[in-house]
Enzyme design. Structure first.
Site, PDB file in Angstrom:
ATOM      1  CG  ASP A   1     -19.835 -38.115   4.131  1.00 45.02           C
ATOM      2  OD1 ASP A   1     -20.143 -39.312   4.034  1.00 45.02           O
ATOM      3  OD2 ASP A   1     -20.625 -37.180   3.861  1.00 45.02           O
TER       4      ASP A   1
ATOM      5  CG  HIS B   1     -25.057 -36.790   8.931  1.00 47.40           C
ATOM      6  ND1 HIS B   1     -24.454 -35.567   8.770  1.00 47.40           N
ATOM      7  CD2 HIS B   1     -25.041 -37.378   7.702  1.00 47.40           C
ATOM      8  CE1 HIS B   1     -24.081 -35.422   7.506  1.00 47.40           C
ATOM      9  NE2 HIS B   1     -24.424 -36.506   6.838  1.00 47.40           N
TER      10      HIS B   1
ATOM     11  CG  ASP C   1     -20.901 -38.729   0.650  1.00 51.53           C
ATOM     12  OD1 ASP C   1     -19.748 -38.369   0.968  1.00 51.53           O
ATOM     13  OD2 ASP C   1     -21.856 -38.737   1.447  1.00 51.53           O
TER      14      ASP C   1
ATOM     15  CG  HIS D   1     -23.523 -35.082   3.301  1.00 48.85           C
ATOM     16  ND1 HIS D   1     -23.408 -36.333   2.734  1.00 48.85           N
ATOM     17  CD2 HIS D   1     -24.478 -34.434   2.589  1.00 48.85           C
ATOM     18  CE1 HIS D   1     -24.259 -36.447   1.725  1.00 48.85           C
ATOM     19  NE2 HIS D   1     -24.923 -35.309   1.610  1.00 48.85           N
TER      20      HIS D   1
HETATM   21  C1  X5A Z   1     -23.794 -40.330   5.757  1.00 53.60           C
HETATM   22  C2  X5A Z   1     -24.391 -39.472   4.680  1.00 53.60           C
HETATM   23  C3  X5A Z   1     -26.230 -38.173   3.917  1.00 53.60           C
HETATM   24  C4  X5A Z   1     -27.615 -37.806   4.292  1.00 53.60           C
HETATM   25  C5  X5A Z   1     -28.301 -37.068   3.188  1.00 53.60           C
HETATM   26  C6  X5A Z   1     -29.750 -36.828   3.510  1.00 53.60           C
HETATM   27  N1  X5A Z   1     -25.591 -38.978   4.903  1.00 53.60           N
HETATM   28  N2  X5A Z   1     -30.414 -36.140   2.465  1.00 53.60           N
HETATM   29  O1  X5A Z   1     -23.789 -39.315   3.625  1.00 53.60           O
HETATM   30 ZN    ZN Z   2     -22.329 -37.975   3.250  1.00 55.12          ZN
END
Ligand code: X5A
Ligand code: ZN
Length: 701
Positions: free
Chosen positions: A186, A146, A279, A188
């Site tokens: 991941d 991110h 995750d 995200h």
């Molecule tokens: C690296 C990662 C997640 C951020 C979530 C913020 N970041 N709500 O999994």
């Molecule tokens: Zn993530």
């Protein structure tokens, strides 16, 4: 170890395993709980040692990255700030600076951890490229995908994988790595990695992530499948955006079989780097997906056939300690060459998965002709998870331990019949009181259907007994909803905390002409987080009882990726959220006899409404049709909890457009309240905040 007899003995793979306690120094400044914490690395490391896997690997210590290599993908000023943020100089301002970023904390160990994380991925990538290692796993944190060019974000400080990929391509032509595939699994979207290589055909970036129509973190439109790269990089960016949670082995395998693997074959990378967040694992508290350790093993196995097996895995997210330990363990065994038997339990991808895969292929087929073929048409699919499954929390640790015993993941998709589309349609049309279900806690990724059978009978024949039951029930909802937490996202005057607190504690803040009665539960919010949402902020109607003349704030319920509106999110109970809805919609009455306040005796948002929103993203509250704030929007998820806001229904937006409802700028006092919220919340300076409000007021619909 006894080598198996073989005509052509293959040398044991040399698998790098990088672990270093120094990357545990990055932690929250005052020991506050946080999902991205040092125990994540320790849990994985303990597991790999306990299982005898670490000793079969080439264990490496972390190595610092040179500034110039980080600065090749980040701005100089970002590198400088991240490297200095842990120094004395920032002791007084460190926390304040962290709040300027989205989902970021810093402490005295952050700088060193971040430089080691980036340097470690460089180091293992270089060793794999040079042939010193066959493949490698870098257990690093903070994570990276991110972290933008000029911005820390989403628990990430430097984009470790991007730094390493750039290093090989631009600094080490001698190693012969000319094309790199980055697989970001991941849960995200890898927003920063996407941007860093968006025009670069040497890097094929593939990200599979929850999108939920734009509401899942990082909630930016560029996570959609339409973002395929630009200029020379066109076709070298592939997003597979899931529509909802609960995706598991079968869904990921389908994305591999029908998108990633055929493209990888055509791209023919010299190295594969995995942005290996865990995750999306079963049991993760943030992800809500359900990949099993065997599922990860199979996904990884399918990549081993490319790039001569040169695979570098770098840890990204993953927040259930057992799940991540078991998943990394499974991956390590794959890299070490252990044989897995992948059975085919009865598992099918979602019907939405098929739709997403088809859309991705359509978008990319001119770039990758191999994607133009027809998908098998008689695949057995399952309908999207029921609403109650979608909001169920999924962080049971014992559960994820059990799954490790699970026998295997799907090898291929078995074909029976296409799902009946009518079922999902039925779900979205469900009447509200038809399914007064209690929120399910704990989750399973079983395909078992959840039926709305336990509806509470309150509309029954009158009797003394029953009326007592009703009044009990009218209080019972409060205790039920008092243990459920949500993020209430405020975009109007409630962004100013003292004003918001009136809805909780009662009373009135500066500028208000009538007081609030507050919530029955006056406890303070458990957290405050700012973010921006892809919705238009508008000001309309000509006056309010509380603020006098001038328009008030609404959020256009429609998602619009060209818009960024600020919201201040307060973590409160669902009971408190209902009390805010009551007050916003003027449903709290004052008893004329005793002056006591009388709240409605049933909630507007109960469990069934939550379920409805989980599939439909919004609910127009029938009981208060016509009220100004009768539309509750689901804006996604923050650290495992739903984000809710309240605004006008879409039908009002139409009236604003035709002029039947006026678009009116806010009064000075009302605007000042919003500006104070943004400034005190450290989102904007006073000028920027005033601009933000006046431009929202000035631009029509
Ligand atoms: C690296 C990662 C997640 C951020 C979530 C913020 N970041 N709500 O999994
Ligand atoms: Zn993530």
């Amino acid at each position: 170890m006894a080598a198996a007899a073989s005509a052509h003995p293959v040398a044991a793979p040399r698998v790098g395993l990088l672990y270093d306690e120094r990357m545990c120094a990055h932690a929250t400044p005052d020991g506050e709980d946080h999902p991205e914490n040092p125990e994540r690395l320790r849990a994985i490391w303990r597991k790999l040692n306990a299982e005898g896997v670490a000793s079969r690997c080439v264990v490496l210590k972390a190595k610092e990255a040179e500034d110039k290599y980080i600065a090749a993908v980040h701005s100089q000023s970002h590198v400088k700030l991240m490297k200095e943020i842990s120094s004395k100089k920032y002791d007084a301002s460190r926390n304040k600076i962290a709040r300027r970023f989205n989902s970021i904390y810093f402490n005295k160990g952050s700088s060193e951890s971040a430089v080691l994380a980036a340097g470690s991925v460089i180091d293992v990538a270089e060793k794999v490229a040079a042939g010193e290692l066959t493949s490698a796993i870098a257990l690093v944190r903070p994570p990276g995908h991110h972290a933008e060019h000029n911005e820390a974000m989403g628990f990430c400080l430097f984009n470790n994988v991007a730094v390493a990929a750039n290093y090989l391509l631009n600094e080490r032509p001698d190693l012969g790595i000319k094309k790199i595939l980055i697989v970001d699994w991941d849960v995200h979207h890898g927003n920063a990695t996407q941007k860093m290589f968006y025009k670069d055909p040497r890097v094929l970036f593939f990200s599979v992530h929850r999108f939920d129509y734009g509401s899942f973190y990082p909630s930016e439109g560029d996570a959609s499948h339409c973002f395929i790269g630009e200029e020379a990089g066109k076709g070298y960016n592939i997003n597979v955006p899931w529509e909802h949670g609960k995706c598991g082995d079968a869904d990921y395998i389908a994305a591999w079989e029908h998108v990633l693997l055929p493209v990888t074959e055509a791209f023919d990378p010299d190295m594969i780097m995995v942005s290996a967040g865990f995750d999306a694992a079963l049991g993760d508290p943030l992800g809500g997906c359900c990949i099993t350790p065997n599922g990860y093993a199979l996904l990884l196995t399918k990549l081993l056939g490319f790039a001569q097996g040169r695979i570098v895995m770098a840890l990204e997210g993953g927040y259930n300690l057992r799940s991540i330990a078991n998943s990394v363990f499974a991956c390590a065994k794959v890299l070490l060459g252990d044989k897995f038997t992948f059975n085919s339990p009865e598992m099918q991808p979602f019907e939405s998965t098929w739709r997403v895969i088809q859309a991705v292929r359509d978008e990319l087929k001119t770039c990758w002709p191999v994607l133009s073929s027809k998908l098998p048409h008689n695949v057995s699919l399952r309908i999207k998870p029921s609403p109650s499954e979608l909001f169920a929390s999924s962080d049971s640790e014992s559960e994820s331990e059990d799954v490790y015993e699970f026998s295997g993941a799907v090898e291929s998709i078995n074909v029976i019949q296409v799902a009946d589309d009518g079922i999902s349609e039925h779900l979205s049309k469900m009447k509200l009181d038809e399914d007064n279900l209690a929120l399910k806690t704990g989750s399973s990724c079983s395909t078992a259907e959840q039926h709305p059978t336990d509806s509470v009978e309150v509309h029954n024949n009158a009797s003394v007994v029953l009326s007592k039951r009703i009044s009990d029930l009218s209080l019972a909802w409060r205790s039920d909803l008092s243990i459920i937490h949500v993020w209430y996202a405020s975009f109007g005057s409630n962004m100013w905390k003292p004003r918001f607190l009136c809805y909780i504690q009662g009373g009135k803040a500066e500028g208000m002409s009538i007081p609030c009665c507050g919530s029955r539960d006056t406890s303070s919010p458990r957290g405050t987080v700012w973010k921006t949402v892809p919705h238009r902020l508008l000001f309309g109607r000509s006056s309010t009882p509380c603020w006098g003349s001038g328009g008030v704030a609404f959020l256009n319920p429609e998602i619009n990726y060209n818009e960024q509106s600020y919201v201040c999110m307060y973590k409160i109970t669902l009971e408190q959220f209902n009390d805010i809805l009551f007050q916003e919609n003027r449903l709290v009455l004052e008893d004329s006899k005793d002056g006591n306040v009388v709240y409605p005796d049933s909630p507007l948002i109960g469990s069934s409404e939550m379920e409805f929103m989980s599939t439909n993203k919004a609910i127009n509250l029938e009981p208060i049709k016509g009220s100004w704030y009768s539309n509750v929007l689901y804006l996604g998820n923050e650290d495992g909890l739903p984000i809710l806001t309240m605004t006008c229904p879409s039908s009002d937006i139409e009236l604003f457009k035709t002029g039947e409802l006026p678009l009116v700028p806010p009064s000075k006092t009302y605007a000042a309240t919003l500006i104070k919220g943004l400034v005190e919340g450290k989102q904007l300076d006073p000028d920027e905040a005033a601009n933000y409000i006046s431009s929202a007021a000035a631009s029509g619909l």
